[in-house]
Scaffold this motif. Structure first.
Motif, mmCIF file in Angstrom:
data_model
loop_
_atom_site.group_PDB
_atom_site.id
_atom_site.type_symbol
_atom_site.label_atom_id
_atom_site.label_comp_id
_atom_site.label_asym_id
_atom_site.label_seq_id
_atom_site.Cartn_x
_atom_site.Cartn_y
_atom_site.Cartn_z
ATOM 1 N N VAL A 7 -2.984 12.703 -9.131
ATOM 2 C CA VAL A 7 -4.209 12.567 -9.944
ATOM 3 C C VAL A 7 -5.224 11.689 -9.243
ATOM 4 O O VAL A 7 -6.438 11.964 -9.275
ATOM 5 C CB VAL A 7 -3.857 11.985 -11.338
ATOM 6 C CG1 VAL A 7 -5.138 11.615 -12.083
ATOM 7 C CG2 VAL A 7 -3.046 12.989 -12.133
ATOM 8 N N ALA A 8 -4.743 10.636 -8.572
ATOM 9 C CA ALA A 8 -5.655 9.715 -7.873
ATOM 10 C C ALA A 8 -6.139 10.281 -6.538
ATOM 11 O O ALA A 8 -6.970 9.659 -5.876
ATOM 12 C CB ALA A 8 -4.964 8.373 -7.650
ATOM 13 N N GLY A 9 -5.593 11.411 -6.136
ATOM 14 C CA GLY A 9 -6.022 12.014 -4.891
ATOM 15 C C GLY A 9 -5.353 11.450 -3.665
ATOM 16 O O GLY A 9 -5.808 11.666 -2.549
ATOM 17 N N PHE A 10 -4.203 10.714 -3.883
ATOM 18 C CA PHE A 10 -3.504 10.120 -2.739
ATOM 19 C C PHE A 10 -2.234 10.874 -2.390
ATOM 20 O O PHE A 10 -1.469 10.464 -1.540
ATOM 21 C CB PHE A 10 -3.127 8.660 -3.043
ATOM 22 C CG PHE A 10 -4.325 7.763 -3.177
ATOM 23 C CD1 PHE A 10 -5.079 7.428 -2.073
ATOM 24 C CD2 PHE A 10 -4.677 7.264 -4.432
ATOM 25 C CE1 PHE A 10 -6.180 6.593 -2.213
ATOM 26 C CE2 PHE A 10 -5.774 6.428 -4.565
ATOM 27 C CZ PHE A 10 -6.533 6.097 -3.459
ATOM 28 N N GLY A 11 -1.981 11.972 -3.082
ATOM 29 C CA GLY A 11 -0.748 12.709 -2.859
ATOM 30 C C GLY A 11 -0.747 13.427 -1.522
ATOM 31 O O GLY A 11 -1.767 13.548 -0.857
ATOM 32 N N GLY A 61 0.790 -1.225 0.000
ATOM 33 C CA GLY A 61 0.000 0.000 0.000
ATOM 34 C C GLY A 61 0.815 1.264 0.000
ATOM 35 O O GLY A 61 0.327 2.339 0.350
ATOM 36 N N GLY A 62 2.097 1.161 -0.405
ATOM 37 C CA GLY A 62 2.974 2.323 -0.350
ATOM 38 C C GLY A 62 2.642 3.399 -1.354
ATOM 39 O O GLY A 62 2.546 4.575 -1.014
ATOM 40 N N VAL A 63 2.454 3.008 -2.623
ATOM 41 C CA VAL A 63 2.169 3.999 -3.670
ATOM 42 C C VAL A 63 1.017 3.528 -4.560
ATOM 43 O O VAL A 63 0.875 3.984 -5.690
ATOM 44 C CB VAL A 63 3.422 4.268 -4.532
ATOM 45 C CG1 VAL A 63 4.499 4.949 -3.714
ATOM 46 C CG2 VAL A 63 3.951 2.992 -5.157
ATOM 47 N N ASN A 64 0.199 2.615 -4.038
ATOM 48 C CA ASN A 64 -0.935 2.099 -4.794
ATOM 49 C C ASN A 64 -0.477 1.534 -6.137
ATOM 50 O O ASN A 64 0.592 0.939 -6.215
ATOM 51 C CB ASN A 64 -2.005 3.177 -4.947
ATOM 52 C CG ASN A 64 -2.533 3.627 -3.596
ATOM 53 O OD1 ASN A 64 -3.215 2.883 -2.929
ATOM 54 N ND2 ASN A 64 -2.175 4.845 -3.187
ATOM 55 N N PHE A 107 8.850 10.916 -10.952
ATOM 56 C CA PHE A 107 7.865 11.833 -11.542
ATOM 57 C C PHE A 107 6.526 11.135 -11.745
ATOM 58 O O PHE A 107 5.465 11.679 -11.413
ATOM 59 C CB PHE A 107 8.392 12.358 -12.876
ATOM 60 C CG PHE A 107 7.532 13.408 -13.508
ATOM 61 C CD1 PHE A 107 7.783 14.748 -13.294
ATOM 62 C CD2 PHE A 107 6.467 13.054 -14.329
ATOM 63 C CE1 PHE A 107 6.986 15.727 -13.882
ATOM 64 C CE2 PHE A 107 5.667 14.016 -14.918
ATOM 65 C CZ PHE A 107 5.929 15.364 -14.692
ATOM 66 N N THR A 108 6.570 9.918 -12.289
ATOM 67 C CA THR A 108 5.332 9.168 -12.561
ATOM 68 C C THR A 108 4.598 8.833 -11.272
ATOM 69 O O THR A 108 3.370 8.971 -11.195
ATOM 70 C CB THR A 108 5.650 7.883 -13.339
ATOM 71 O OG1 THR A 108 6.299 8.218 -14.562
ATOM 72 C CG2 THR A 108 4.383 7.098 -13.630
ATOM 73 N N ILE A 109 5.330 8.392 -10.262
ATOM 74 C CA ILE A 109 4.694 8.049 -8.988
ATOM 75 C C ILE A 109 3.997 9.270 -8.391
ATOM 76 O O ILE A 109 2.841 9.204 -7.958
ATOM 77 C CB ILE A 109 5.722 7.472 -8.001
ATOM 78 C CG1 ILE A 109 6.231 6.115 -8.494
ATOM 79 C CG2 ILE A 109 5.105 7.322 -6.607
ATOM 80 C CD1 ILE A 109 7.400 5.575 -7.698
ATOM 81 N N LEU A 110 4.692 10.403 -8.379
ATOM 82 C CA LEU A 110 4.092 11.620 -7.830
ATOM 83 C C LEU A 110 2.868 12.041 -8.636
ATOM 84 O O LEU A 110 1.826 12.389 -8.066
ATOM 85 C CB LEU A 110 5.129 12.747 -7.813
ATOM 86 C CG LEU A 110 4.632 14.103 -7.285
ATOM 87 C CD1 LEU A 110 4.121 13.978 -5.855
ATOM 88 C CD2 LEU A 110 5.746 15.145 -7.373
#
Length: 257
Positions: free
Chosen positions: A252-256, A195-198, A244-247
């Protein structure tokens, strides 16, 4: 099996400053080293993640630069050196012969210095933006960034001179690429399950593959193949695009953060 395991040890000798010893290594053991590049990246990423976690109370910027310094110390700026040499060669030469001459020059020019500043600054900003997700992102970035260069070695000729220290390592095969990829997929899956970065981990893997393909295209077009410096540059590009992609996916997914 013994040769493969010795290859893993050789990979740490080749890519880090960790004193694992084990000399001398045979040509077959050096060739096996490439299969374990992502494993080396996983260990480096784990150390950097731990450093980030320890420095996190001081803020994401301090934690980010501390983790970057840790990675540079662990690897002896191995990949950063390749990035600087590649930037100088591709930016300052118009033909293959001149590119290879510049790659042998130990001095850092304007293109190389700019590339280093951009790489460090970009990674620092991305790590600060990732905040609490940074430790997982570091694990992924360091592991996955080393998958692409293995496939560049499989798919493209090595164009540096015979005396290059990278030559034996770059004589790799598809089996080594498969093992490297399997390691990357396993780590990405483990991070997702934790569950670290979905699902950003798999998006990062896909973007890394595209970035590697782009680097390979440019290397072939400009020099006819790869060199050790080119492989280091590809690793640095991959680290940046993965972070960059992870961030981006998390935001975008609202998990930032």
């Amino acid at each position: 099996m013994r040769t493969a395991l010795r290859g893993a040890r050789a990979a740490f000798v080749f890519m880090t400053r960790v004193p694992v010893g084990g000399f001398p290594y045979s040509a077959r053991e050096w060739r096996w080293a490439s299969a374990w590049f992502p494993l080396v990246g996983l260990v480096v990423g784990a150390v950097c993640a731990g450093v980030w976690w320890l420095a996190a109370p001081l803020g994401p910027w301090v934690a980010g630069i501390t983790a970057l310094v840790a990675s540079i110390l662990l690897t002896g700026a191995f990949h950063e050196d390749g990035l600087a040499d590649t930037a100088d060669a591709l930016g300052g030469a118009h033909d293959r012969a001149k590119i290879l001459v510049i790659l042998k020059d130990s001095r850092v020019g304007a293109f190389g210095a700019l590339a280093l500043v951009i790489s460090i600054a970009f990674r620092l900003v991305l790590l600060a933006g990732l905040a609490g997700a940074a430790p997982f992102a570091l694990l992924l970035a360091h592991c996955l960034a080393r998958v692409g260069p293995v496939w560049l070695m499989v798919a493209m000729p090595y164009v540096s001179d015979a005396a290059s220290k990278s030559r034996q390592v770059t004589r790799t095969g598809a089996a080594h690429g498969v093992i490297a990829t399997a390691t990357g997929v396993a780590v990405a899956g483990g991070v997702v399950l934790a569950g670290g970065v979905n699902n950003a981990a798999f998006a990062a893997f896909a973007v890394m593959a595209l970035a590697t393909a782009f680097c390979g295209w440019r290397f072939r077009a400009r020099a006819g193949g790869v060199t050790g410096d080119f492989l280091g540059a590809a690793e640095q590009v991959n680290e940046i695009v993965i972070l960059f992609t992870i961030l981006a996916v998390l935001q975008v997914a609202g998990f930032g953060p």
